[in-house]
Design a protein around this motif. Structure first.
Motif, PDB file in Angstrom:
ATOM      1  N   ILE A 178       5.586  11.504  -0.410  1.00 13.11           N
ATOM      2  CA  ILE A 178       6.717  11.731  -0.023  1.00 13.11           C
ATOM      3  C   ILE A 178       6.958  13.557  -0.505  1.00 13.11           C
ATOM      4  O   ILE A 178       6.103  13.863  -1.410  1.00 13.11           O
ATOM      5  CB  ILE A 178       8.237  11.170  -0.619  1.00 13.11           C
ATOM      6  N   GLU A 179       8.025  14.141  -0.120  1.00 16.01           N
ATOM      7  CA  GLU A 179       8.059  15.446  -0.302  1.00 16.01           C
ATOM      8  C   GLU A 179       9.500  15.748  -0.869  1.00 16.01           C
ATOM      9  O   GLU A 179      10.149  14.995  -0.401  1.00 16.01           O
ATOM     10  CB  GLU A 179       7.680  16.504   0.710  1.00 16.01           C
ATOM     11  N   ILE A 180       9.618  16.358  -1.948  1.00 11.01           N
ATOM     12  CA  ILE A 180      10.882  16.344  -2.691  1.00 11.01           C
ATOM     13  C   ILE A 180      11.467  18.026  -2.343  1.00 11.01           C
ATOM     14  O   ILE A 180      10.532  18.926  -2.287  1.00 11.01           O
ATOM     15  CB  ILE A 180      10.648  16.217  -4.140  1.00 11.01           C
ATOM     16  N   GLY A 181      12.743  17.991  -2.046  1.00 10.27           N
ATOM     17  CA  GLY A 181      13.555  19.385  -1.898  1.00 10.27           C
ATOM     18  C   GLY A 181      14.404  19.556  -3.114  1.00 10.27           C
ATOM     19  O   GLY A 181      15.228  18.450  -3.488  1.00 10.27           O
ATOM     20  N   ARG A 182      14.892  20.777  -3.337  1.00 11.27           N
ATOM     21  CA  ARG A 182      15.670  21.162  -4.249  1.00 11.27           C
ATOM     22  C   ARG A 182      17.261  21.370  -3.324  1.00 11.27           C
ATOM     23  O   ARG A 182      16.921  22.393  -2.377  1.00 11.27           O
ATOM     24  CB  ARG A 182      15.458  22.376  -5.127  1.00 11.27           C
ATOM     25  N   VAL A 183      18.380  21.116  -3.850  1.00 12.76           N
ATOM     26  CA  VAL A 183      19.668  21.635  -3.138  1.00 12.76           C
ATOM     27  C   VAL A 183      20.273  21.912  -4.433  1.00 12.76           C
ATOM     28  O   VAL A 183      20.536  21.413  -5.613  1.00 12.76           O
ATOM     29  CB  VAL A 183      20.381  20.479  -2.167  1.00 12.76           C
ATOM     30  N   GLU A 196       9.366  13.646   5.850  1.00 13.21           N
ATOM     31  CA  GLU A 196       9.756  12.507   6.435  1.00 13.21           C
ATOM     32  C   GLU A 196       8.946  11.367   5.862  1.00 13.21           C
ATOM     33  O   GLU A 196       8.177  11.459   4.928  1.00 13.21           O
ATOM     34  CB  GLU A 196       8.904  12.605   8.080  1.00 13.21           C
ATOM     35  N   ILE A 197       9.348  10.224   6.174  1.00 16.06           N
ATOM     36  CA  ILE A 197       8.641   8.867   5.619  1.00 16.06           C
ATOM     37  C   ILE A 197       8.560   8.227   6.990  1.00 16.06           C
ATOM     38  O   ILE A 197       9.330   7.634   7.804  1.00 16.06           O
ATOM     39  CB  ILE A 197       9.661   7.977   4.870  1.00 16.06           C
ATOM     40  N   SER A 198       7.311   7.860   7.464  1.00 18.03           N
ATOM     41  CA  SER A 198       6.640   7.549   8.833  1.00 18.03           C
ATOM     42  C   SER A 198       5.378   6.811   8.346  1.00 18.03           C
ATOM     43  O   SER A 198       4.676   7.078   7.252  1.00 18.03           O
ATOM     44  CB  SER A 198       6.899   8.649   9.808  1.00 18.03           C
ATOM     45  N   PRO A 199       4.826   6.226   9.558  1.00 22.84           N
ATOM     46  CA  PRO A 199       3.433   5.683   9.470  1.00 22.84           C
ATOM     47  C   PRO A 199       2.368   6.885   9.328  1.00 22.84           C
ATOM     48  O   PRO A 199       1.144   6.597   8.991  1.00 22.84           O
ATOM     49  CB  PRO A 199       3.377   5.025  10.576  1.00 22.84           C
ATOM     50  N   ASP A 200       2.873   8.102   9.518  1.00 22.46           N
ATOM     51  CA  ASP A 200       1.932   9.157   9.560  1.00 22.46           C
ATOM     52  C   ASP A 200       1.679   9.425   7.899  1.00 22.46           C
ATOM     53  O   ASP A 200       0.779  10.129   7.551  1.00 22.46           O
ATOM     54  CB  ASP A 200       2.623  10.683  10.026  1.00 22.46           C
ATOM     55  N   SER A 201       2.720   9.089   6.991  1.00 19.25           N
ATOM     56  CA  SER A 201       2.391   9.443   5.715  1.00 19.25           C
ATOM     57  C   SER A 201       2.545   8.125   4.757  1.00 19.25           C
ATOM     58  O   SER A 201       2.661   8.308   3.578  1.00 19.25           O
ATOM     59  CB  SER A 201       3.714  10.347   5.236  1.00 19.25           C
ATOM     60  N   CYS A 202       2.185   7.006   5.510  1.00 21.29           N
ATOM     61  CA  CYS A 202       2.094   5.813   4.549  1.00 21.29           C
ATOM     62  C   CYS A 202       0.735   4.948   4.872  1.00 21.29           C
ATOM     63  O   CYS A 202       0.092   5.476   6.106  1.00 21.29           O
ATOM     64  CB  CYS A 202       2.962   4.777   4.768  1.00 21.29           C
ATOM     65  N   ARG A 203       0.232   4.283   4.154  1.00 29.34           N
ATOM     66  CA  ARG A 203      -0.534   3.156   4.453  1.00 29.34           C
ATOM     67  C   ARG A 203      -0.034   1.809   4.673  1.00 29.34           C
ATOM     68  O   ARG A 203       0.547   1.377   3.607  1.00 29.34           O
ATOM     69  CB  ARG A 203      -2.013   3.212   3.771  1.00 29.34           C
ATOM     70  N   LEU A 204      -0.131   1.332   5.809  1.00 26.82           N
ATOM     71  CA  LEU A 204       0.472  -0.054   6.017  1.00 26.82           C
ATOM     72  C   LEU A 204      -0.352  -1.063   6.794  1.00 26.82           C
ATOM     73  O   LEU A 204      -0.962  -0.755   7.626  1.00 26.82           O
ATOM     74  CB  LEU A 204       1.817   0.152   6.907  1.00 26.82           C
ATOM     75  N   TRP A 205      -0.624  -2.028   6.115  1.00 28.81           N
ATOM     76  CA  TRP A 205      -1.722  -3.033   6.509  1.00 28.81           C
ATOM     77  C   TRP A 205      -0.810  -4.316   6.755  1.00 28.81           C
ATOM     78  O   TRP A 205       0.052  -4.921   5.729  1.00 28.81           O
ATOM     79  CB  TRP A 205      -2.717  -3.337   5.335  1.00 28.81           C
ATOM     80  N   ASP A 206      -1.120  -5.217   7.964  1.00 27.94           N
ATOM     81  CA  ASP A 206      -0.495  -6.329   8.103  1.00 27.94           C
ATOM     82  C   ASP A 206      -0.856  -7.421   6.901  1.00 27.94           C
ATOM     83  O   ASP A 206      -2.237  -7.432   6.482  1.00 27.94           O
ATOM     84  CB  ASP A 206      -1.108  -6.840   9.431  1.00 27.94           C
ATOM     85  N   ILE A 207      -0.190  -7.934   6.550  1.00 32.08           N
ATOM     86  CA  ILE A 207      -0.219  -8.901   5.185  1.00 32.08           C
ATOM     87  C   ILE A 207      -1.279 -10.052   5.708  1.00 32.08           C
ATOM     88  O   ILE A 207      -2.266 -10.227   4.879  1.00 32.08           O
ATOM     89  CB  ILE A 207       1.025  -9.538   4.816  1.00 32.08           C
ATOM     90  N   GLU A 208      -1.047 -10.478   6.808  1.00 37.63           N
ATOM     91  CA  GLU A 208      -1.892 -11.658   7.271  1.00 37.63           C
ATOM     92  C   GLU A 208      -3.314 -11.224   7.414  1.00 37.63           C
ATOM     93  O   GLU A 208      -4.502 -11.917   7.227  1.00 37.63           O
ATOM     94  CB  GLU A 208      -1.377 -12.394   8.468  1.00 37.63           C
ATOM     95  N   THR A 209      -3.648 -10.219   8.406  1.00 38.53           N
ATOM     96  CA  THR A 209      -4.848  -9.904   9.222  1.00 38.53           C
ATOM     97  C   THR A 209      -5.465  -8.778   8.391  1.00 38.53           C
ATOM     98  O   THR A 209      -6.741  -8.542   8.614  1.00 38.53           O
ATOM     99  CB  THR A 209      -4.510  -9.560  10.644  1.00 38.53           C
TER     100      THR A 209
END
Ligand code: CDP
Length: 253
Positions: A178-183, A196-209
């Protein structure tokens, strides 16, 4: 209508001047890059999916009291956000070893860590976003100790939220950035979740496979990135009845 003023163009997004002071419009491009932009491609529909997914996660965070820059989605590719002063750090939270951590420590990808680990990279493309210790961050004035304590607390709350949401749809959250901003409200400064928070910035693995449903599909040529992101969106229930790209209707069962 006059063209909007472009404020900044990054690898996957463009920022335009917003309709009111203190706001920006964040536009999600279809461009995909990896290895500090050495590998690049245009993945049709990626921007539309990431716009919706980031909206979904940021809205969920706001609902549990975690402040974010997200104001509202404007259309398929754009969202209205609060303008922030970006802290020049990539805040990475890891639950399982993968990527650079697995390589650096000679660990097998997917090994569960004893507890979630937060680490920081200095946001600088020319240097390849090097990992930095807290000591550097404070010495160079990128953030102070209080900011860092707050950032770590925020990152761990985001991790709990994201891990739970993902687990509910059969996905393991391996790690994310994540990135953090100051206001500023007068003299008072607050730290909020930005970017942003999206599959571009996460690692996501199917639990089963163990199937990868994130940008590693692109980095490692594992198949269709759009299919992977569409699967994440479908499981989370954020896809409209027609396909995310607005093209052919897709069957959602
Ligand atoms: O992704 P890579 O192996 O280069 O680096 P990492 O440090 O293992 O990445 C940890 C997590 O942060 C992954 O989910 C990456 O997708 C994400 N990340 C990112 O979104 N942007 C970066 N510049 C670096 C990492």
């Amino acid at each position: 209508m006059a063209r909007r003023k472009m404020i900044y163009e990054g690898k996957a997004k463009i920022l335009y001047e917003g309709p009111e002071p203190g706001t920006l419009v964040q536009y999600f491009k279809d461009d995909a890059t990896a290895f500090n932009a050495e590998k690049r491609d245009v993945i049709e529909g990626k921007g539309v999916l990431n716009n919706r997914l980031s909206e979904f996660f940021m809205t969920g965070l706001a609902n549990i009291g975690i402040p974010t820059h997200f104001i509202r989605r404007l259309n398929m590719r754009e969202q209205l956000i609060r303008a922030v002063e970006i802290v020049p750090l990539e805040v990475i939270v890891r639950n399982y070893a993968a990527g650079t951590m697995a390589k650096r420590l000679g660990m097998e990808e997917g090994t569960q860590l004893p507890r979630p680990v937060v680490e920081f990279s200095y946001k600088n493309d020319d240097l390849g976003d090097p990992l930095v210790p807290e000591e550097y961050i404070i010495a160079f004035g990128w953030a102070n100790q209080q900011d860092l304590d707050d950032i770590i607390a925020l990152a761990l709350r985001v991790n709990d939220f994201m891990s739970g949401v993902m687990m509910g749809v059969g996905i393991k959250l391996i790690d994310f950035k994540i990135e953090i901003g100051r206001v500023y409200d007068g003299d008072f400064m607050r730290l909020i979740i930005a970017d942003e928070i999206s599959p571009d910035s996460c690692r996501l693995w199917d639990i089963e496979t163990g199937q990868k449903l994130d940008k590693d599909v692109f980095r490692r040529d594992l198949g269709s990135l759009t299919d992977a992101y569409t699967e994440v969106a479908r499981r989370l229930g954020v896809l409209p009845k027609t396909s995310a790209t607005g093209a052919k209707p897709t069957l959602i069962n």
